[in-house]
Scaffold this motif. Structure first.
Motif, PDB file in Angstrom:
ATOM      1  N   UNK A  40      44.007  34.646  39.215  1.00 26.79           N
ATOM      2  CA  UNK A  40      43.491  35.284  37.992  1.00 26.79           C
ATOM      3  C   UNK A  40      41.866  34.628  37.510  1.00 26.79           C
ATOM      4  N   UNK A  41      41.367  35.177  36.648  1.00 31.47           N
ATOM      5  CA  UNK A  41      39.979  34.614  36.328  1.00 31.47           C
ATOM      6  C   UNK A  41      39.963  34.767  34.807  1.00 31.47           C
ATOM      7  N   UNK A  42      39.233  33.921  34.368  1.00 32.71           N
ATOM      8  CA  UNK A  42      38.874  33.721  32.737  1.00 32.71           C
ATOM      9  C   UNK A  42      37.920  34.426  32.431  1.00 32.71           C
ATOM     10  N   UNK A  43      38.182  35.108  30.875  1.00 35.14           N
ATOM     11  CA  UNK A  43      37.087  35.275  29.922  1.00 35.14           C
ATOM     12  C   UNK A  43      37.103  33.955  29.072  1.00 35.14           C
ATOM     13  N   UNK A  44      36.274  33.018  29.087  1.00 33.84           N
ATOM     14  CA  UNK A  44      36.167  32.033  28.025  1.00 33.84           C
ATOM     15  C   UNK A  44      35.485  32.406  27.050  1.00 33.84           C
ATOM     16  N   UNK A  45      36.432  32.333  25.918  1.00 40.41           N
ATOM     17  CA  UNK A  45      36.096  32.928  24.542  1.00 40.41           C
ATOM     18  C   UNK A  45      35.024  32.057  23.719  1.00 40.41           C
ATOM     19  N   UNK A  46      34.821  30.975  24.297  1.00 42.12           N
ATOM     20  CA  UNK A  46      33.869  30.012  23.409  1.00 42.12           C
ATOM     21  C   UNK A  46      32.480  30.522  23.185  1.00 42.12           C
ATOM     22  N   UNK A  47      32.194  30.776  22.115  1.00 42.25           N
ATOM     23  CA  UNK A  47      30.885  31.446  21.711  1.00 42.25           C
ATOM     24  C   UNK A  47      29.588  31.264  22.512  1.00 42.25           C
ATOM     25  N   UNK A  48      29.584  29.680  23.135  1.00 48.58           N
ATOM     26  CA  UNK A  48      28.428  29.299  23.953  1.00 48.58           C
ATOM     27  C   UNK A  48      28.924  29.799  25.330  1.00 48.58           C
ATOM     28  N   UNK A  49      29.913  29.875  25.707  1.00 48.50           N
ATOM     29  CA  UNK A  49      30.165  30.455  27.129  1.00 48.50           C
ATOM     30  C   UNK A  49      30.123  31.953  27.263  1.00 48.50           C
ATOM     31  N   UNK A  50      31.280  32.425  26.692  1.00 43.76           N
ATOM     32  CA  UNK A  50      31.544  34.107  26.972  1.00 43.76           C
ATOM     33  C   UNK A  50      31.171  34.373  28.520  1.00 43.76           C
ATOM     34  N   UNK A  51      32.044  33.616  29.082  1.00 39.30           N
ATOM     35  CA  UNK A  51      31.859  33.604  30.699  1.00 39.30           C
ATOM     36  C   UNK A  51      33.490  33.743  31.187  1.00 39.30           C
ATOM     37  N   UNK A  52      33.713  35.052  31.817  1.00 36.08           N
ATOM     38  CA  UNK A  52      32.803  36.067  32.426  1.00 36.08           C
ATOM     39  C   UNK A  52      31.986  36.685  31.351  1.00 36.08           C
ATOM     40  N   UNK A  53      31.138  37.522  31.832  1.00 33.73           N
ATOM     41  CA  UNK A  53      30.181  38.259  30.590  1.00 33.73           C
ATOM     42  C   UNK A  53      30.646  39.498  30.744  1.00 33.73           C
ATOM     43  N   UNK A  54      30.000  40.598  30.199  1.00 29.88           N
ATOM     44  CA  UNK A  54      30.777  41.954  30.266  1.00 29.88           C
ATOM     45  C   UNK A  54      30.419  42.705  31.491  1.00 29.88           C
ATOM     46  N   UNK A  55      29.593  42.613  32.289  1.00 28.95           N
ATOM     47  CA  UNK A  55      29.369  43.179  33.336  1.00 28.95           C
ATOM     48  C   UNK A  55      30.448  42.756  34.561  1.00 28.95           C
ATOM     49  N   UNK A  56      30.505  41.413  34.554  1.00 26.78           N
ATOM     50  CA  UNK A  56      31.290  40.760  35.455  1.00 26.78           C
ATOM     51  C   UNK A  56      32.869  41.143  35.253  1.00 26.78           C
ATOM     52  N   UNK A  57      33.143  41.372  33.852  1.00 31.02           N
ATOM     53  CA  UNK A  57      34.599  41.748  33.368  1.00 31.02           C
ATOM     54  C   UNK A  57      34.928  43.166  33.986  1.00 31.02           C
ATOM     55  N   UNK A  58      33.939  43.828  33.976  1.00 32.00           N
ATOM     56  CA  UNK A  58      34.060  45.392  34.665  1.00 32.00           C
ATOM     57  C   UNK A  58      34.206  45.424  35.932  1.00 32.00           C
ATOM     58  N   UNK A  59      33.461  44.298  36.647  1.00 34.00           N
ATOM     59  CA  UNK A  59      33.498  44.108  38.077  1.00 34.00           C
ATOM     60  C   UNK A  59      34.857  43.524  38.448  1.00 34.00           C
ATOM     61  N   UNK A  60      35.441  42.964  37.596  1.00 38.22           N
ATOM     62  CA  UNK A  60      36.929  42.031  37.813  1.00 38.22           C
ATOM     63  C   UNK A  60      37.946  43.273  37.794  1.00 38.22           C
ATOM     64  N   UNK A  61      37.775  44.159  36.912  1.00 36.46           N
ATOM     65  CA  UNK A  61      38.795  45.311  36.582  1.00 36.46           C
ATOM     66  C   UNK A  61      38.744  46.116  37.874  1.00 36.46           C
ATOM     67  N   UNK A  62      37.529  46.362  37.944  1.00 36.42           N
ATOM     68  CA  UNK A  62      37.356  47.359  39.379  1.00 36.42           C
ATOM     69  C   UNK A  62      37.819  46.729  40.528  1.00 36.42           C
ATOM     70  N   UNK A  63      38.059  45.370  40.659  1.00 37.56           N
ATOM     71  CA  UNK A  63      38.617  44.714  41.826  1.00 37.56           C
ATOM     72  C   UNK A  63      40.213  44.776  41.687  1.00 37.56           C
ATOM     73  N   UNK A  64      40.499  45.008  40.363  1.00 37.69           N
ATOM     74  CA  UNK A  64      42.056  44.895  40.282  1.00 37.69           C
ATOM     75  C   UNK A  64      42.705  43.351  40.203  1.00 37.69           C
ATOM     76  N   UNK A  65      41.623  42.535  39.597  1.00 37.76           N
ATOM     77  CA  UNK A  65      41.916  41.246  39.141  1.00 37.76           C
ATOM     78  C   UNK A  65      42.437  41.178  37.602  1.00 37.76           C
ATOM     79  N   UNK A  66      43.321  40.360  37.300  1.00 38.67           N
ATOM     80  CA  UNK A  66      43.591  40.546  35.779  1.00 38.67           C
ATOM     81  C   UNK A  66      42.814  39.247  35.407  1.00 38.67           C
TER      82      UNK A  66
END
Ligand code: DGT
Ligand code: CA
Ligand code: CA
Length: 598
Positions: free
Chosen positions: A500-526
């Protein structure tokens, strides 16, 4: 108007003091005290302004002694403090901006000031162009060239503020606006409402009755450094923190149309307007019109409905397919904060966190979580007191013991293990295999080539015990660009590997960013939306993670930690090379029972 001062503004004063003291070569403990206080304030859930007004004890806060407490009181009352004024008489105001240039620390900035009289970015650029920097002791021609490049890109780059800081400022101002005579409603619009990770300026909107003094009062607020313009229905100011705020006032009858317009994005607005035109209608910030008759305007929902659309949540309003999805009635039901059943990345005092295991566990339970993974740093990250195999083994035992004792929450045994330069993990298999999950993270060698950085991650994910890739791109907003990786390849690997991959919610990270999240979803990775909490207050970061996840079109089903524990176990087990768990930890069985009661 006495506008309450936001924690972020007080923190900014302390940070500036620390920077200036640093440049003067002051005592390191004194400097650190101001830095810690700034951090405490930035992470504080409550408004310091309010605490002062209620006469509460500020020196009960971590890292705040009587001296700092009185400075906070002074800043709340006056917007600044005498010490900062004195320090900025000795060094030019704004010199701290030079610290943002890579390679320029406090000592070097001081040297440039003393030798060449440099106090601003513009002066720095001029000196670098004239070749004067290379003449200063300790600076060479190469450094001069680097400085010139950095200053130029800094001066070009628009100044954007982190969403978390912008929100604090906006909340304080909105609370004040809402209390003014004739104000019926006060809301945020613009990129802030759309939850963009950074915000260029604040756009606020009030619904007012005729004759409300809101513009007059707003422009006289005590956080206001400069008034750019003031009219009857709009005003723009610059706050002390440098952030611009645009305020619009509209009658309640056109509130919805105005809110829609000023929320944007511009691209979304343009697409909506085209849609209106093709239906023979006209859309602007006052309403939706057929000829001269206004057919919708008081709520956003009514405007969308009159265009034949369901309500589109602000996070999606980027003209990236949301209007087409709305027309097709296929808008996703986006993940919400209350969908999260636990958190898979957190630290305690054992490494660089601030709270104990038990305190963290209880705070997670109070939030209604079913599980919390404890993931300390590994030894390679020595600045964070990372754990070696022996200390990790002891923590594993401590977690087992605590799990037997606590009800209603299960601590998962994890680690945030460093991914070494060559992609190996920083701990031996013999201890990793005792864990429930392994979170891998990059904390150094950010400058590898794209090829090598990508190979490094792929190799780490090939490890037989690898569950989750933490903050996958390593970006720090306003500090560090993402390192260069082939993200699609990394995501493909995650799918093949079943990790799996993380969306790290620390305000200075927010990593993955929004577009990368969408890419991850499209790849079928949680995606795991994690707080990366270093203390109990940090669980609040999750809301920023949720904001980005929603911008990335993630539904609850796309998020790993919306799973109840019983469903999570087999997913984690698979990443750890275990077929399935023959004996479930006793605490897990208990959590399943109690989750119904809660
Ligand atoms: P920012 O401030 O750079 O983070 O981004 P925004 O989206 O907050 O942009 P801003 O502050 O320039 O404008 C706020 C909203 O006002 C924007 O999202 C949409 C609306 N808006 C501004 N300028 C225009 C325009 O020229 N056309 C249209 N249709 N809408 C606009
Ligand atoms: Ca804006
Ligand atoms: Ca604006």
């Amino acid at each position: 108007m006495n506008m309450p001062i936001a924690n972020a503004d007080i923190a900014a004063v302390f940070d500036e003091i620390a920077d200036l003291l640093d440049m003067q070569g002051a005592n390191v403990f004194r400097i650190r005290a101001y830095r810690n206080a700034a951090r405490t304030l930035a992470n504080l859930e409550r408004s310091a302004n309010e605490m002062v007004e209620r006469g509460e004890d500020l020196d009960a806060l971590p890292g705040i002694g009587p001296d700092l407490a009185s400075k906070i009181t002074e800043i709340v009352a006056t917007g600044t403090c005498a010490l900062l004024k004195r320090l900025s008489r000795e060094l030019p105001a704004g010199i701290t901006a030079l610290l943002k240039i890579p390679g320029l620390g406090p000592r070097r900035v001081r040297l440039l000031h003393d030798e060449l009289g440099i106090g601003t970015l513009e002066q720095l650029r001029a000196a670098a162009r004239d070749g004067r920097i290379s003449g200063v002791h300790g600076f060479g021609a190469k450094m001069q060239r680097q400085i010139l490049d950095a200053v130029q890109s800094q001066l070009q780059q628009e100044r954007r503020v982190k969403l978390s800081a912008a929100m604090q400022l906006a909340d304080a101002i909105l609370a004040e606006l809402a209390g003014m005579p004739g104000v019926k409603q006060a809301v945020a619009a613009g990129s802030l409402r759309r939850q963009r990770d950074t915000v260029g300026d604040l756009d606020l909107l009030v619904a007012v009755e005729r004759g409300s003094p809101v513009m007059e009062r707003f422009t006289h607020g005590n956080q206001v450094a400069r008034v750019l313009m003031r009219g009857n229905t709009r005003a723009s100011v610059v706050l002390r923190s440098g952030l611009q705020v645009d305020l619009r006032a509209v009658p309640a009858a056109s509130f919805g149309a105005a809110w829609l317009y000023f929320t944007g994005s511009k691209a979304h607005n343009i697409a909506l307007r085209k849609l209106a035109q093709s239906a023979g209608l006209k859309l602007n910030e006052y309403g939706l019109y057929r000829g001269r008759r206004r057919i919708a305007s008081n709520t956003e929902k009514s405007v969308y409905a009159a265009l034949g659309l369901p309500f589109i949540t602000p996070e999606l309003r980027e003209n990236l397919g949301e209007i087409e999805a709305a027309q097709a009635r296929t808008l996703p039901a986006l993940v919400t904060l209350s969908d999260l059943r636990g958190d898979l990345h957190a630290h305690t005092r054992e490494s660089d966190g601030r709270d104990t295991l038990e305190v963290m566990a209880l705070a997670a339970r109070r939030r209604g979580f079913e599980y919390l993974a404890i993931t300390e740093h590994s030894a390679h990250l020595s600045v964070a007191r990372g754990l070696d195999a022996e200390r990790l083994a002891r923590q594993i035992d401590a977690i087992d013991a605590l799990n037997r004792r606590l009800e209603g929450i299960t601590l998962l045994k994890g680690i945030e293990v460093d991914i070494l330069e060559d992609g190996r993990l920083d701990l031996p298999d013999t201890v990793l295999e005792r864990l429930d999950l392994v979170v891998g993270a990059v904390h150094d060698y950010f400058d590898l080539t794209r090829e090598r950085q990508t190979e490094r991650l792929l190799r780490a994910m090939d490890h037989p015990h690898f569950s989750l890739l933490a903050h996958p791109t390593g970006r720090l907003l306003d500090e560090r660009r993402p390192y260069d990786i082939d993200l699609p390849r990394v995501l493909r690997k995650a799918r093949e590997r079943g990790c799996f991959v993380e969306l790290n919610a620390q305000p200075e990270r927010l990593d993955l960013d929004d577009l990368a999240c969408r890419m991850t979803r499209d790849e079928g990775v949680l995606v795991a939306i994690d707080s990366d909490a270093h203390g109990i207050g940090d669980f609040d970061h999750l809301r920023f993670g949720i904001g980005q996840a929603r911008r990335g079109w993630l539904r609850a089903a796309d998020v790993l930690n919306t799973r109840p524990l019983a469903e999570l176990w087999p997913l984690l087990d698979a990443t750890m090379g275990r077929r399935s768990r023959s004996i479930r930890p006793p605490s897990a069985a208990r959590a399943d029972q109690t989750s119904n009661i809660r």
